[in-house]
Design an enzyme around this catalytic site. Structure first.
Site, PDB file in Angstrom:
ATOM      1  N   ARG A 265       6.064  33.357  35.698  1.00  0.00           N
ATOM      2  CA  ARG A 265       5.949  32.518  34.417  1.00  0.00           C
ATOM      3  C   ARG A 265       5.843  33.328  33.049  1.00  0.00           C
ATOM      4  NH1 ARG A 265       1.289  27.926  34.851  1.00  0.00           N
ATOM      5  NH2 ARG A 265      -0.143  29.962  34.350  1.00  0.00           N
TER       6      ARG A 265
ATOM      7  N   LYS B 206       3.689  29.549  28.291  1.00  0.00           N
ATOM      8  CA  LYS B 206       2.392  29.949  28.016  1.00  0.00           C
ATOM      9  C   LYS B 206       2.178  31.027  26.795  1.00  0.00           C
ATOM     10  CE  LYS B 206      -1.661  30.542  30.603  1.00  0.00           C
ATOM     11  NZ  LYS B 206      -2.460  29.295  30.087  1.00  0.00           N
TER      12      LYS B 206
ATOM     13  N   GLU C  37      -0.612  16.403  29.192  1.00  0.00           N
ATOM     14  CA  GLU C  37      -1.354  16.866  29.630  1.00  0.00           C
ATOM     15  C   GLU C  37      -2.406  17.332  28.700  1.00  0.00           C
ATOM     16  OE1 GLU C  37      -0.397  21.385  30.222  1.00  0.00           O
ATOM     17  OE2 GLU C  37       1.076  21.362  28.888  1.00  0.00           O
TER      18      GLU C  37
HETATM   19  N1  PLP Z   1      -1.599  23.549  31.254  1.00  0.00           N
HETATM   20  C1  PLP Z   1      -1.952  24.387  29.951  1.00  0.00           C
HETATM   21  C2  PLP Z   1      -1.633  24.100  28.531  1.00  0.00           C
HETATM   22  C3  PLP Z   1      -2.547  25.574  30.257  1.00  0.00           C
HETATM   23  O1  PLP Z   1      -2.987  26.399  29.392  1.00  0.00           O
HETATM   24  C4  PLP Z   1      -2.905  25.884  31.735  1.00  0.00           C
HETATM   25  C5  PLP Z   1      -3.682  27.083  31.889  1.00  0.00           C
HETATM   26  O2  PLP Z   1      -3.112  28.131  32.564  1.00  0.00           O
HETATM   27  C6  PLP Z   1      -2.522  25.032  32.609  1.00  0.00           C
HETATM   28  C7  PLP Z   1      -1.807  23.840  32.437  1.00  0.00           C
HETATM   29  C8  PLP Z   1      -2.991  25.179  34.050  1.00  0.00           C
HETATM   30  O3  PLP Z   1      -1.974  26.118  34.459  1.00  0.00           O
HETATM   31  P1  PLP Z   1      -2.441  26.955  35.831  1.00  0.00           P
HETATM   32  O4  PLP Z   1      -2.769  25.861  36.986  1.00  0.00           O
HETATM   33  O5  PLP Z   1      -1.360  27.709  36.206  1.00  0.00           O
HETATM   34  O6  PLP Z   1      -3.410  27.707  35.427  1.00  0.00           O
HETATM   35  C1  COI Z   2      -6.160  28.991  32.371  1.00  0.00           C
HETATM   36  O1  COI Z   2      -6.435  27.963  32.757  1.00  0.00           O
HETATM   37  O2  COI Z   2      -6.116  30.095  32.910  1.00  0.00           O
HETATM   38  C2  COI Z   2      -5.984  28.925  30.842  1.00  0.00           C
HETATM   39  O3  COI Z   2      -5.156  29.672  30.505  1.00  0.00           O
HETATM   40  C3  COI Z   2      -6.472  27.636  30.163  1.00  0.00           C
HETATM   41  C4  COI Z   2      -7.054  28.231  28.987  1.00  0.00           C
HETATM   42  C5  COI Z   2      -7.128  27.192  28.132  1.00  0.00           C
HETATM   43  C6  COI Z   2      -8.485  28.857  29.201  1.00  0.00           C
END
Ligand code: PLP
Ligand code: COI
Length: 339
Positions: A81, A183, A219
């Site tokens: 990612r 991200k 989200e």
């Molecule tokens: N959505 C957003 C906007 C995020 O910042 C995060 C954090 O990483 C997620 C979703 C969740 O993603 P993940 O499960 O890969 O940490």
């Molecule tokens: C994560 O879950 O790793 C994120 O980057 C979310 C962040 C808003 C703390």
């Protein structure tokens, strides 16, 4: 020797640890990279990251398992990612194999900061990269730094497993052809006003809608969302403008293959929320945080699971996922990465 920390009292924040990983990009290539104790970044006052927010990041965790191994959860997906995020804002991707090696090096160096099994805490790992050389006209940098810092953390939402309240804000998170699916720091900069405003009004987080029609659930600022229908189907929004959460993808697999539930990714309209029985936010930081209430401009939706406890399916998903992460339940092949 394990650090002398009250692990159970940790919230989600930055604690400076002993070591970080750094690699610089110059003359078209990434240098070999190193572990360092230097926690300061010195860059030009006109660096592209400072002027035009050219930065992207990842988030993952290291855990101590039941048999006292230190592991990460599906870091290959974070590596992948991060390549996609970098390319979207014209940065040279950090090679996936090197990402995994750097995670291993930095966690090993900080091994005493990995919280004990069952402490309720974990070691948050934050890889990020940014454009370092001066630019004034709007264009990408030529030089970059890739860095990984780590910090022991507790729950993202105070109160841990207690259900939270979301509100539908009068702000958008992502444009239809924008950067919502990657991200990058700019997505979070533009959410800062909305989150401060939400907190001022007594809500825990913002639930964003699609910005084109403002009818479909997307989200929150830092996590994906799932719902459970009255028939125990687990559903989650399908959208090209949300981050493809690794936790959410894993939970959908767990729902189907471990709990025998139907798990569906589809468009979810805001009017449907009143028909669901449970909801939760999912992400690395949020893990699986139950949502008790969603407020949409005076219209309050309180899920039957209520404001005291997580719903039954949410609890099962939570205990199965965290059981897999901590080596208590057998993981699907390739999900656990040993440090
Ligand atoms: N959505 C957003 C906007 C995020 O910042 C995060 C954090 O990483 C997620 C979703 C969740 O993603 P993940 O499960 O890969 O940490
Ligand atoms: C994560 O879950 O790793 C994120 O980057 C979310 C962040 C808003 C703390």
């Amino acid at each position: 020797m394990e650090k002398n920390i009250d692990w159970g009292a940790l919230g989600f924040g930055y604690s400076k640890t002993d070591y970080r990983y750094v690699s610089n990009y110059k003359n078209g290539k990434w240098c070999s990279g190193e572990i360092t104790t230097d926690d300061k970044v010195v860059i030009s006052e006109c660096a592209c990251v400072l002027q035009y927010a050219q930065t992207c990041f990842e988030g993952l965790k290291a855990y101590r398992t039941k048999d006292n191994k230190v592991v990460c959860f599906r870091p290959d997906l974070n590596a992948k990612r991060m390549v996609e995020s970098a390319l979207r804002i014209e940065m040279p991707p950090f090679p996936e194999e090197r990402f995994l090696d750097a995670v291993k090096q930095v966690v090993r160096a900080n091994i005493d900061w990995v919280p004990p099994y069952r402490s309720g805490a974990s070691l948050y790992i934050r890889p990020y990269m940014f454009g370092t050389n001066p630019v004034m006209g709007v264009k990408p940098a030529d030089e970059y730094q890739f860095r990984i810092i780590v910090s022991p953390v507790g729950p993202y939402f105070k109160g841990g497993i207690k259900p939270i309240t979301l509100r539908v804000p009068d702000f958008d998170r992502a444009a239809p052809l924008g950067t919502g699916h990657v991200k990058v720091g700019l997505n979070y900069a533009m959410s800062l006003h909305a989150i401060v405003d939400a907190h001022n009004q007594g809500y825990n987080e913002n639930l964003y809608l699609d910005s084109k029609t403002r009818t479909k659930v997307e989200e929150t600022g830092g996590a994906n969302i799932i719902f459970v229908t009255k028939d125990n189907e687990v559903i989650t929004p399908k959208s090209s403008t949300i981050l493809s959460s690794i936790t959410r993808r894993s939970l959908m697999y767990v729902a189907e293959h471990y709990l025998g539930l139907k798990a569906t990714e589809r468009e979810i309209h805001i009017e449907e929320l009143k028909d669901f029985k449970e909801s939760a936010l999912c992400g690395t930081a949020a893990v699986l945080s139950p949502v008790g209430k969603i407020v949409d401009h005076g219209n309050e939706i309180i899920f039957p699971s209520g404001m005291e406890n997580a719903g039954e399916i949410t609890q099962k998903l939570y205990s199965t996922l965290t059981g897999i992460q901590k080596g208590e339940i057998e993981a699907p092949a390739g999900w656990i990465f040993e440090i």
